[in-house]
Motif scaffolding. Sequence first.
Motif, PDB file in Angstrom:
ATOM      1  N   THR A  43     -14.304   5.968   2.334  1.00 56.42           N
ATOM      2  CA  THR A  43     -14.595   5.062   3.450  1.00 56.42           C
ATOM      3  C   THR A  43     -13.394   4.181   3.788  1.00 56.42           C
ATOM      4  OG1 THR A  43     -15.467   3.374   1.981  1.00 56.42           O
ATOM      5  CG2 THR A  43     -17.049   4.924   2.882  1.00 56.42           C
ATOM      6  N   GLY A  44     -12.435   4.098   2.889  1.00 59.15           N
ATOM      7  CA  GLY A  44     -11.227   3.324   3.173  1.00 59.15           C
ATOM      8  C   GLY A  44     -11.294   1.879   2.723  1.00 59.15           C
ATOM      9  N   ASN A  45     -12.490   1.432   2.243  1.00 57.18           N
ATOM     10  CA  ASN A  45     -12.554   0.012   1.872  1.00 57.18           C
ATOM     11  C   ASN A  45     -11.863  -0.291   0.542  1.00 57.18           C
ATOM     12  OD1 ASN A  45     -14.464   0.291  -0.298  1.00 57.18           O
ATOM     13  ND2 ASN A  45     -16.110   0.418   1.204  1.00 57.18           N
TER      14      ASN A  45
ATOM     15  N   GLN B  22     -16.186   6.577  -3.231  1.00 60.33           N
ATOM     16  CA  GLN B  22     -16.748   5.996  -2.003  1.00 60.33           C
ATOM     17  C   GLN B  22     -15.751   5.071  -1.330  1.00 60.33           C
ATOM     18  OE1 GLN B  22     -20.592   4.091  -2.478  1.00 60.33           O
ATOM     19  NE2 GLN B  22     -21.416   5.888  -3.529  1.00 60.33           N
TER      20      GLN B  22
ATOM     21  N   PHE C 225      -8.537 -13.484  -4.571  1.00 59.07           N
ATOM     22  CA  PHE C 225      -7.327 -14.305  -4.436  1.00 59.07           C
ATOM     23  C   PHE C 225      -7.395 -15.550  -5.318  1.00 59.07           C
ATOM     24  CE2 PHE C 225      -6.979 -11.624  -0.745  1.00 59.07           C
ATOM     25  CZ  PHE C 225      -5.627 -11.423  -0.627  1.00 59.07           C
TER      26      PHE C 225
ATOM     27  N   LEU D 159       0.838  -1.207   0.000  1.00 56.58           N
ATOM     28  CA  LEU D 159       0.000   0.000   0.000  1.00 56.58           C
ATOM     29  C   LEU D 159       0.866   1.247   0.000  1.00 56.58           C
ATOM     30  CD1 LEU D 159      -2.652  -1.064   2.668  1.00 56.58           C
ATOM     31  CD2 LEU D 159      -2.901  -1.089   0.185  1.00 56.58           C
TER      32      LEU D 159
ATOM     33  N   VAL E 226      -8.916  -0.661   0.342  1.00 54.82           N
ATOM     34  CA  VAL E 226      -7.834  -1.606   0.680  1.00 54.82           C
ATOM     35  C   VAL E 226      -8.211  -3.038   0.318  1.00 54.82           C
ATOM     36  CG1 VAL E 226      -6.782  -0.284   2.565  1.00 54.82           C
ATOM     37  CG2 VAL E 226      -8.557  -1.940   3.090  1.00 54.82           C
ATOM     38  N   PHE E 227      -9.502  -3.350   0.343  1.00 53.01           N
ATOM     39  CA  PHE E 227      -9.914  -4.715   0.011  1.00 53.01           C
ATOM     40  C   PHE E 227      -9.529  -5.078  -1.427  1.00 53.01           C
ATOM     41  CE2 PHE E 227     -13.560  -3.898   3.170  1.00 53.01           C
ATOM     42  CZ  PHE E 227     -12.747  -4.262   4.231  1.00 53.01           C
ATOM     43  N   VAL E 228      -9.422  -4.065  -2.278  1.00 52.79           N
ATOM     44  CA  VAL E 228      -9.038  -4.301  -3.671  1.00 52.79           C
ATOM     45  C   VAL E 228      -7.525  -4.148  -3.845  1.00 52.79           C
ATOM     46  CG1 VAL E 228      -9.530  -3.649  -6.041  1.00 52.79           C
ATOM     47  CG2 VAL E 228     -11.263  -3.294  -4.306  1.00 52.79           C
ATOM     48  N   LEU E 229      -6.902  -3.362  -2.972  1.00 58.08           N
ATOM     49  CA  LEU E 229      -5.464  -3.102  -3.122  1.00 58.08           C
ATOM     50  C   LEU E 229      -4.604  -4.194  -2.484  1.00 58.08           C
ATOM     51  CD1 LEU E 229      -5.371   0.754  -2.420  1.00 58.08           C
ATOM     52  CD2 LEU E 229      -5.394  -0.410  -4.627  1.00 58.08           C
ATOM     53  N   LEU E 230      -5.143  -4.896  -1.487  1.00 58.26           N
ATOM     54  CA  LEU E 230      -4.347  -5.934  -0.813  1.00 58.26           C
ATOM     55  C   LEU E 230      -4.211  -7.228  -1.630  1.00 58.26           C
ATOM     56  CD1 LEU E 230      -5.562  -5.530   2.905  1.00 58.26           C
ATOM     57  CD2 LEU E 230      -3.331  -4.913   1.992  1.00 58.26           C
ATOM     58  N   PRO E 231      -5.228  -7.653  -2.367  1.00 54.56           N
ATOM     59  CA  PRO E 231      -5.090  -8.911  -3.125  1.00 54.56           C
ATOM     60  C   PRO E 231      -4.192  -8.776  -4.358  1.00 54.56           C
ATOM     61  CG  PRO E 231      -7.412  -8.344  -2.764  1.00 54.56           C
ATOM     62  CD  PRO E 231      -6.605  -7.132  -2.450  1.00 54.56           C
TER      63      PRO E 231
ATOM     64  N   GLY F 269       0.227   3.879  -9.242  1.00 57.46           N
ATOM     65  CA  GLY F 269      -0.453   3.854  -7.946  1.00 57.46           C
ATOM     66  C   GLY F 269      -0.863   5.241  -7.486  1.00 57.46           C
TER      67      GLY F 269
ATOM     68  N   GLN G 181     -13.901 -11.443  -1.356  1.00 59.42           N
ATOM     69  CA  GLN G 181     -12.476 -11.376  -1.000  1.00 59.42           C
ATOM     70  C   GLN G 181     -11.754 -12.657  -1.433  1.00 59.42           C
ATOM     71  OE1 GLN G 181     -11.935  -8.385   0.050  1.00 59.42           O
ATOM     72  NE2 GLN G 181      -9.725  -8.533   0.241  1.00 59.42           N
TER      73      GLN G 181
ATOM     74  N   VAL H 184     -12.784  -0.446   8.439  1.00 63.20           N
ATOM     75  CA  VAL H 184     -13.391  -0.221   7.127  1.00 63.20           C
ATOM     76  C   VAL H 184     -14.283  -1.395   6.729  1.00 63.20           C
ATOM     77  CG1 VAL H 184     -11.561   1.281   6.316  1.00 63.20           C
ATOM     78  CG2 VAL H 184     -11.356  -1.161   5.936  1.00 63.20           C
TER      79      VAL H 184
ATOM     80  N   ARG I 191     -22.651  -4.235  -7.019  1.00 57.34           N
ATOM     81  CA  ARG I 191     -22.729  -3.001  -6.239  1.00 57.34           C
ATOM     82  C   ARG I 191     -23.817  -2.067  -6.779  1.00 57.34           C
ATOM     83  NH1 ARG I 191     -21.293   2.276  -6.167  1.00 57.34           N
ATOM     84  NH2 ARG I 191     -21.005   2.130  -8.396  1.00 57.34           N
TER      85      ARG I 191
ATOM     86  N   ARG J 203      -1.655   4.108  -3.969  1.00 64.10           N
ATOM     87  CA  ARG J 203      -0.555   3.538  -3.189  1.00 64.10           C
ATOM     88  C   ARG J 203       0.449   4.655  -2.929  1.00 64.10           C
ATOM     89  NH1 ARG J 203      -1.339  -2.097  -3.639  1.00 64.10           N
ATOM     90  NH2 ARG J 203      -2.578  -2.626  -5.458  1.00 64.10           N
ATOM     91  N   ALA J 204       0.664   4.986  -1.647  1.00 68.03           N
ATOM     92  CA  ALA J 204       1.479   6.159  -1.291  1.00 68.03           C
ATOM     93  C   ALA J 204       2.956   5.947  -1.596  1.00 68.03           C
ATOM     94  CB  ALA J 204       1.320   6.468   0.186  1.00 68.03           C
TER      95      ALA J 204
END
Lengths: 303, 252
Positions: free
Chosen positions: B85-87, B81, A105, A53, B89-94, B247, A101, A87, B16, B251-252
Amino acid sequence: MSAAICIQQVSKSFGSTRALDGIDLEVQQGEFFGLLGPNGAGKTTLISALAGLVRPDAGSLRVMGHDVQADYRAARRVLGVVPQELVFDPFFTVRESLKIQSGYFGIGDNDKWIDEILENLGLTSKANANMRMLSGGMKRRVLVAQALVHRPPVIVLDEPTAGVDVELRQTLWHFIRRLNEAGHTIVLTTHYLEEAENLCTRIAMLKAGRLVALDTTANLLRRFSVHSLRLRTRGAMPAELTRGGAENGGWWSLPFDGFDEVEPLLAKIRAAGCSIDDLEIGKPDLEEVFVRVMQGPQAEPVN
Amino acid sequence: MRYGGFSTLLYKEVLRFWKVASQTVAAPVLTALLYLLIFSHVLEGHVQVHGVPYAAFLIPGLVMMSVLQNAFANTSSSLIQSKVTGNIVFVLLPPISYLEFFAAYVLAAVVRGLVVGTGVLLATFWFAPLTFAEPWWILIFALMGGAILGSLGVIAGIWADKFDQLAAFQNFLIMPLTFLSGVFYSINSLPPFWQQVSHWNPVFYMIDGFRHGFFGVSDASPWLSLAVAGACLALLAMITLNLLKRGYKLRA
């Protein structure tokens, strides 16, 4: 066997703030590892760098031997991260969130494992509830579940118990301990030092983006904290004892290294004509270690 | 459904908007219907364009405008959105590549555009004699228009940090481009200066080419419109992919 996590010379700045300053850290497979530090020390930045991230300015990070940039697909497959922020996606139910999720994966039929996670986190009755309807604690459980859908060998929990009730804490740690016993590597950040002391076998402490302590929990406790005899007395304490101790609200705290020193200490107090009103033994604790390490010089040598 | 980063993300993005279909599908269909009722009532009998009654001319324009606006809304609102809301990350982590990310979001936008466009068509084609002279153009321009605005929506959604920044993007760029594109009129009826201006608006070509599929006649050649739309899509896709690869703001 490659290390679960290998961090080499990682630095990251945001504007003029140096969030990470040359971090070197290795976590072995199967460890229960604690990452501690005050707010703003760089814990979350380090975890974010591990998760891809945040892109570091310098250095490299590997998860189970996979570079998080060059080989990001493999690295992300073996890593599960529970983010610190609470979140959630308000459009979906708990089960939908977990199935989606899993799909990210590349896992199609994951119902059995999802059921097991739900059961272990006490979420079964909420499986078909919309995320919006859940309490904060329940949302936190779902975040943990989401990090586990792909059975990652390395699990990172960023302050998972912040603002969480006792019941969930116990449920969560019971489950995480079981995963650790089954071979998963666990990395935990928390402000509850008692939690870290009980769970983690090894601990790293960060301060202003630098690693200021890294050792087994037992060694840290030995090095930075001692037992103390805490007592309240009537009559003046002998000067030779009070020199090494401290007084607080009528209680004297006298440090000692081994229990064979306790009897002579009490004998000296008796000999001085003091009588003891109340007495307790203070054990070394991580909080004391933490305070000492954080008050220490910035560049304290690291083991 | 085959599982993987792309297909799951596409499925999630479609689910969605489908879960809130009253806002994302029914509302824009109703809006288009209101435009048709008002404009055709006022102008019917007074105006003919390309030899077809005004209502018949207007319907394809409204359909395409709905496709474009909803494709943009889908990607941009989903991303802002998720960011706020910060969600996200659910798409950025996988393990999802930036190409999969782009393809899934843009394709979901195309799906939303086509669903709303079909809804508008079904709701309005009773009101005027509509023909389908060259249907392939209809499909091609609907797909391309949806992809172009979906891509623009990804850029806006990534760039904007707050909802009001996104609203500004929508009000000061998307709305003028779509309203000044010949949805409600043929640009041949404009004074020469505004005709020239319209020829610089890429949305004009998308709507004109789309309308050509219905009537077989249009202000510009459908091949020219196709070339302009293709160039737009290529340019926007390149910009979007570059942002995602770097990114930018994700991505920072």
